[in-house]
Structures are given as structure tokens and as C-alpha cells.
Scaffold this active site. Structure first.
Site, mmCIF file in Angstrom:
data_model
loop_
_atom_site.group_PDB
_atom_site.id
_atom_site.type_symbol
_atom_site.label_atom_id
_atom_site.label_comp_id
_atom_site.label_asym_id
_atom_site.label_seq_id
_atom_site.Cartn_x
_atom_site.Cartn_y
_atom_site.Cartn_z
ATOM 1 N N TRP A 196 14.449 -39.546 -17.070
ATOM 2 C CA TRP A 196 13.519 -38.614 -16.469
ATOM 3 C C TRP A 196 12.149 -38.948 -17.009
ATOM 4 C CZ3 TRP A 196 15.415 -35.851 -12.658
ATOM 5 C CH2 TRP A 196 16.769 -35.531 -12.660
ATOM 6 N N ALA A 239 6.208 -37.017 -10.542
ATOM 7 C CA ALA A 239 6.061 -37.102 -11.990
ATOM 8 C C ALA A 239 5.741 -38.549 -12.323
ATOM 9 C CB ALA A 239 7.361 -36.680 -12.667
ATOM 10 N N ARG A 254 7.014 -44.417 -1.179
ATOM 11 C CA ARG A 254 6.764 -44.799 0.219
ATOM 12 C C ARG A 254 6.586 -43.563 1.085
ATOM 13 N NH1 ARG A 254 9.943 -48.754 -1.618
ATOM 14 N NH2 ARG A 254 9.152 -50.852 -1.303
ATOM 15 N N ARG A 265 18.358 -25.311 -9.702
ATOM 16 C CA ARG A 265 19.401 -25.216 -10.714
ATOM 17 C C ARG A 265 18.976 -24.546 -12.013
ATOM 18 N NH1 ARG A 265 19.769 -30.140 -8.660
ATOM 19 N NH2 ARG A 265 19.026 -31.196 -10.518
ATOM 20 N N LEU A 311 5.578 -40.611 0.089
ATOM 21 C CA LEU A 311 4.295 -39.971 -0.245
ATOM 22 C C LEU A 311 3.135 -40.770 0.338
ATOM 23 C CD1 LEU A 311 4.893 -38.777 -3.924
ATOM 24 C CD2 LEU A 311 4.787 -37.377 -1.866
ATOM 25 N N GLU A 353 0.833 -1.212 0.000
ATOM 26 C CA GLU A 353 0.000 0.000 0.000
ATOM 27 C C GLU A 353 0.863 1.256 0.000
ATOM 28 O OE1 GLU A 353 -0.050 -2.599 1.970
ATOM 29 O OE2 GLU A 353 -1.931 -2.813 3.090
HETATM 30 N N1 LIG Z 1 8.800 -39.915 -10.510
HETATM 31 C C1 LIG Z 1 8.968 -39.276 -9.382
HETATM 32 O O1 LIG Z 1 8.404 -38.203 -9.178
HETATM 33 C C2 LIG Z 1 9.873 -39.848 -8.345
HETATM 34 C C3 LIG Z 1 10.222 -39.026 -7.256
HETATM 35 C C4 LIG Z 1 11.025 -39.560 -6.283
HETATM 36 C C5 LIG Z 1 11.459 -40.873 -6.381
HETATM 37 N N2 LIG Z 1 11.104 -41.625 -7.456
HETATM 38 C C6 LIG Z 1 11.539 -43.017 -7.544
HETATM 39 O O2 LIG Z 1 11.039 -43.709 -6.426
HETATM 40 C C7 LIG Z 1 11.921 -44.747 -6.055
HETATM 41 C C8 LIG Z 1 12.233 -44.659 -4.586
HETATM 42 O O3 LIG Z 1 11.038 -44.679 -3.875
HETATM 43 P P1 LIG Z 1 10.844 -45.518 -2.536
HETATM 44 O O4 LIG Z 1 9.398 -45.579 -2.303
HETATM 45 O O5 LIG Z 1 11.618 -46.769 -2.637
HETATM 46 O O6 LIG Z 1 11.601 -44.631 -1.486
HETATM 47 P P2 LIG Z 1 11.254 -43.247 -0.761
HETATM 48 O O7 LIG Z 1 9.813 -43.037 -0.608
HETATM 49 O O8 LIG Z 1 12.078 -42.189 -1.360
HETATM 50 O O9 LIG Z 1 11.908 -43.551 0.654
HETATM 51 C C9 LIG Z 1 11.275 -44.501 1.469
HETATM 52 C C10 LIG Z 1 12.165 -44.812 2.637
HETATM 53 O O10 LIG Z 1 12.316 -43.647 3.427
HETATM 54 C C11 LIG Z 1 12.383 -44.039 4.771
HETATM 55 N N3 LIG Z 1 11.341 -43.363 5.526
HETATM 56 C C12 LIG Z 1 11.541 -42.632 6.638
HETATM 57 N N4 LIG Z 1 10.394 -42.190 7.132
HETATM 58 C C13 LIG Z 1 9.421 -42.644 6.316
HETATM 59 C C14 LIG Z 1 8.020 -42.520 6.344
HETATM 60 N N5 LIG Z 1 7.380 -41.834 7.307
HETATM 61 N N6 LIG Z 1 7.311 -43.122 5.377
HETATM 62 C C15 LIG Z 1 7.921 -43.797 4.404
HETATM 63 N N7 LIG Z 1 9.263 -43.956 4.332
HETATM 64 C C16 LIG Z 1 10.009 -43.385 5.285
HETATM 65 C C17 LIG Z 1 12.197 -45.545 4.820
HETATM 66 O O11 LIG Z 1 13.503 -46.074 4.917
HETATM 67 P P3 LIG Z 1 13.782 -47.549 5.542
HETATM 68 O O12 LIG Z 1 13.230 -48.512 4.578
HETATM 69 O O13 LIG Z 1 15.263 -47.561 5.664
HETATM 70 O O14 LIG Z 1 13.065 -47.576 6.857
HETATM 71 C C18 LIG Z 1 11.572 -45.876 3.500
HETATM 72 O O15 LIG Z 1 11.889 -47.124 2.983
HETATM 73 C C19 LIG Z 1 13.142 -44.572 -6.916
HETATM 74 O O16 LIG Z 1 13.056 -45.477 -7.981
HETATM 75 C C20 LIG Z 1 13.030 -43.162 -7.418
HETATM 76 O O17 LIG Z 1 13.675 -43.001 -8.652
HETATM 77 C C21 LIG Z 1 10.315 -41.146 -8.435
#
Ligand SMILES: NC(=O)c1ccc[n+]([C@@H]2O[C@H](COP(=O)([O-])OP(=O)(O)OC[C@H]3O[C@@H](n4cnc5c(N)ncnc54)[C@H](OP(=O)(O)O)[C@@H]3O)[C@@H](O)[C@H]2O)c1
Length: 387
Positions: free
Chosen positions: A164, A148, A298, A201, A300, A46
Site C-alpha cells: 500500500w 495515492a 490510464r 470496509r 484518470l 428547520e
Molecule cells: N496508487 C493508487 O492510487 C492506485 C490506484 C489505482 C491503481 N493503481 C495502480 O495502477 C496500475 C493500473 O493502472 P493502469 O493505468 O494500468 O490501469 P487503469 O487505469 O486501472 O485501467 C486502464 C484500462 O481501463 C480500460 N479503459 C476503459 N475505458 C478507459 C478510458 N476511458 N480511459 C482509460 N482506460 C480505459 C482500458 O483497458 P484496455 O487496455 O483493455 O482497453 C485501459 O487500459 C496498477 O499497478 C495499480 O496497482 C494505483
């Protein structure tokens, strides 16, 4: 008011924890001056607009995206400047719930004989300042979940490769969002698998804010101190949210992560790892206004299970992977757990369509141009709760 909101948006990322505010001075249906709040502690929209208007403000109308303040904060009250300028009418998009204002700004103006109106484009104004409104009400930051995926809902291929899924234009867009955020959050799985930098970046970081803090939810301390994002923690800070058990059991790893420059914070356990509610609470205590949770599935899954996401941004790549082995965007449980059979503590209580999280205020847009052989990605954005 549309113009005032456009101006206000230019302050996003620069003014937090203040609200973003824009103002225009109108005479005979023409804008004669405008301004926006551009940095924390800086002059208010303002006063900038009124100063620019000079004598033209006398008898003019002032459109402002948030109720003018009436208290001494970092700057003198805007109501004083408005009265001194001789404005005839003040139109605000919404009242400011800040306890020292909360309707009093407009009341002061009204008492002084100025015509006032409120509620013009209010929904848009609320959306613009959702982070401010949430922080004020709850002390916690606005949480945006982003991922994504392909048209068939896959966030990585069967090998786990997600680079990607989205187009370059989408990734650039994400960096624009990152630069408005206090923190970018990933799960340990993504940190280990992708070694992401999580920095801004493709666009310049905002000078007022710099790089966002990088955050990893790592309840068992599995991330590697010699790899990204931990490796560069001295240049751009990294917080690792973990558990007291992990700190005790994995002392060496904890020391190595600290030596790499990471800050380790113990929070209570949650259903999928660390308690994300506790993580977000801590981020609120650190003064954060807006955080971007970038996955993976996981993390999410837990975020949605704990009903902690306020907004979602889904980039959809016009491709089909067609593999049942490829992961979807939100998965329950840890690696090796097989939902939904997992007993008792499954972090994802959404089992039926009736329980599904419902998006509101949906917007759909295509991101970037079509390139040979590739149509642009589609971005769907929506709100999950009140903010
Ligand atoms: N397309 C996209 O937008 C995108 C984005 C990100 C990742 N990705 C892909 O997703 C894959 C990885 O995903 P992910 O599901 O395996 O791993 P994540 O969701 O990145 O990580 C999960 C891990 O984080 C830890 N964690 C700590 N607190 C947590 C909670 N409250 N809830 C869940 N996990 C928790 C756990 O580790 P512990 O098991 O050691 O307990 C769990 O296994 C990769 O392939 C990556 O490239 C894709």
C-alpha cells in the site's frame, strides 16, 4: 452558520438526491435548538430545530445552511413552519436553486414581515452541497478523482504493486469517503492487477445507502469473472461499462461476467477506452449524486483529458520511490502506447503548462498519527471546475 453547516454535513450520504441542510435557532446570541436533514424523505432541518425550540422560537433567529423550502414535496413547506413558530429573522447561507424554491422561500418570509438575509458562509455551503448543485444543474453526479502516491509522484512501484502506498489511516479515510458515494470506479487495468473489492470496509456503511456500486471501465472485456471485483457481484453489485464491439466479439466472456452477476452496459468508445462522459451521463440517469474514481493512471488520464473530474483527493505518502519505471498518477493512452508521440487520438490534450488543470479551494491536511519510522500521509484536496 458554522454550526448549521456542521450539522448539515451529518446528513451527507444519507439525504441524496436532496441537499444536506442544517439549522440552528438562536436567542440572545445563544443556540437554543438545532437540527439537520437526516434522511431522504425525512423531516427538514428547520422543522426539527423549530420543534425542538418550541416556544423559544418566538422572536428568535433561525440560521439555515440553505434557503427554506416553500413547496409541498415529501414534507410540507418549511416556510409555513417558520411563520407558525413566530421566528423574527431568518439567515440562509445560500438560496436553493431547486426550481420550485429559487428565492421564493425567502421572498415568502419577507412578505410576511420576517427579516431575511442570505449569503453568510455561502462558499462553504456550496462546497458542502456540490453534489446536489451539480445534479440539479447537469443531471450528472459529482466526480471525485482520488489516488495515492509517493512524494516523487509514483502510484505503484516498477512491478505495478501499489499495496500500500498510503497509510492505514489514509485508507480508513478513503473508506469514509466511499461510504458517501454511490459508486466507486476503476479501470480494467486496476481491476485485473489488484483485484480490488472496492467496498466500504474499515468503517460501517451508512444504513441508508449500503455499499456503493462497484464500476469497472472495461472497453475490451478483459476482467476475469472468477476474480474480484466481478466474483462477488451477487453480494455487492458490479457494473462493467464496455463497448458494443466487445459485447459482440467477446460473447463468452460477456456471458460469464453476467453469470457472475455483473451488469454489462455498452457505451460509445472514447479516446482511451469507453467514453467516460457517456459513463457519467449513465450514472446520472441512474440517480447517482457522487462517484469516486480511484484510478489507475490510464483511467484518470482520460478523466482529466475529458475534463470530467470535479474534485481531486491526493494522498501523498512521505516516501520516495525514485524509479522512472514506476507509473505516475495520470497516464495517457493504453498499455504499449508511448505518449506523447501517440498520434491524433491521444486522450490527454494537456501538453503544456498553460493547459494544465488548475486546482482551486485547496486544502492540505495530514492524515492520522505519526508512527515509529513513518510520518503521516498528507492529503491534498481541491476543486477543478465549478463544483
Ligand atoms: N496508487 C493508487 O492510487 C492506485 C490506484 C489505482 C491503481 N493503481 C495502480 O495502477 C496500475 C493500473 O493502472 P493502469 O493505468 O494500468 O490501469 P487503469 O487505469 O486501472 O485501467 C486502464 C484500462 O481501463 C480500460 N479503459 C476503459 N475505458 C478507459 C478510458 N476511458 N480511459 C482509460 N482506460 C480505459 C482500458 O483497458 P484496455 O487496455 O483493455 O482497453 C485501459 O487500459 C496498477 O499497478 C495499480 O496497482 C494505483
Amino acid at each position: 452558520m458554522t454550526r448549521a453547516l456542521e450539522l448539515a454535513a451529518q446528513g451527507l450520504g444519507r439525504v441524496e438526491p436532496n441537499p444536506a441542510v442544517g439549522a440552528v435557532v438562536v436567542r440572545e446570541d445563544r443556540i437554543v435548538a438545532e437540527g439537520f436533514h437526516g434522511r431522504f424523505g425525512g423531516p427538514h432541518a428547520e422543522t426539527i430545530a423549530l420543534e425542538q425550540a418550541g416556544p423559544l422560537a418566538r422572536g428568535a433567529e433561525l440560521f439555515v445552511s440553505l434557503e427554506p423550502c416553500c413547496h409541498f414535496g415529501k414534507t410540507p413547506p418549511c416556510t409555513g413552519a417558520i411563520l407558525a413558530a413566530g421566528v423574527r429573522r431568518v439567515v440562509a447561507a445560500m438560496t436553493d436553486p431547486f426550481p420550485e424554491v429559487a428565492g421564493r422561500g425567502l421572498a415568502v418570509l419577507k412578505e410576511a414581515g420576517i427579516e431575511t438575509a442570505v449569503g453568510v458562509l455561502e462558499e462553504r455551503a456550496r462546497r458542502l452541497n456540490a453534489a446536489y448543485l451539480k445534479r440539479l444543474r447537469t443531471g450528472r453526479p459529482l466526480v471525485i478523482a482520488k489516488w495515492a502516491m509517493t512524494l516523487d509522484g509514483r502510484v505503484a512501484d516498477a512491478s505495478g504493486d501499489s499495496r500500500w502506498i498510503s497509510s492505514e489511516a489514509s485508507r480508513r479515510f478513503v473508506h469514509q469517503i466511499r461510504r458517501l458515494c454511490d459508486a466507486v470506479v476503476v479501470g480494467a487495468g486496476t481491476a485485473v492487477k489488484d483485484e480490488p473489492l472496492l467496498t466500504v470496509r474499515h468503517v460501517e456503511p451508512l444504513p441508508e445507502r449500503g455499499q456503493p456500486l462497484r464500476v469497472v471501465a472495461d472497453d475490451r472485456l478483459v476482467i476475469d469473472p472468477s476474480r474480484e471485483p466481478a466474483k462477488s457481484a451477487r453480494e455487492v453489485p458490479v457494473i462493467v461499462y464496455t463497448t458494443a464491439d466487445a459485447l459482440a466479439e467477446r460473447r463468452e466472456r460477456a456471458d460469464a461476467l453476467r453469470a457472475a452477476g455483473c451488469e454489462l452496459v455498452a457505451v460509445p468508445k472514447g479516446p482511451g477506452g469507453v467514453s467516460l462522459a457517456a459513463v457519467i451521463e449513465d450514472m446520472g440517469r441512474r440517480g447517482m449524486s457522487r462517484v469516486l474514481v480511484e484510478g489507475g493512471p490510464r483511467l484518470l488520464g482520460s478523466l482529466f483529458a475529458e475534463r470530467l473530474a470535479d474534485r481531486v483527493m491526493i494522498f501523498i505518502s512521505p516516501r520516495i520511490l525514485g524509479s522512472a519505471a514506476a507509473p505516475g498518477p495520470a497516464a495517457p493512452g493504453r498499455k504499449g502506447d508511448s505518449p506523447p508521440e501517440r498520434k491524433g487520438d491521444s486522450p490527454l490534450p494537456v501538453r503544456t503548462l498553460a493547459d494544465a488543470l488548475q486546482l482551486e479551494d485547496l486544502t492540505v491536511q495530514s492524515v492520522g498519527p505519526a508512527t515509529p519510522g513513518r510520518s503521516p500521509d498528507v492529503l491534498i484536496e481541491g476543486r477543478l471546475g465549478e463544483f
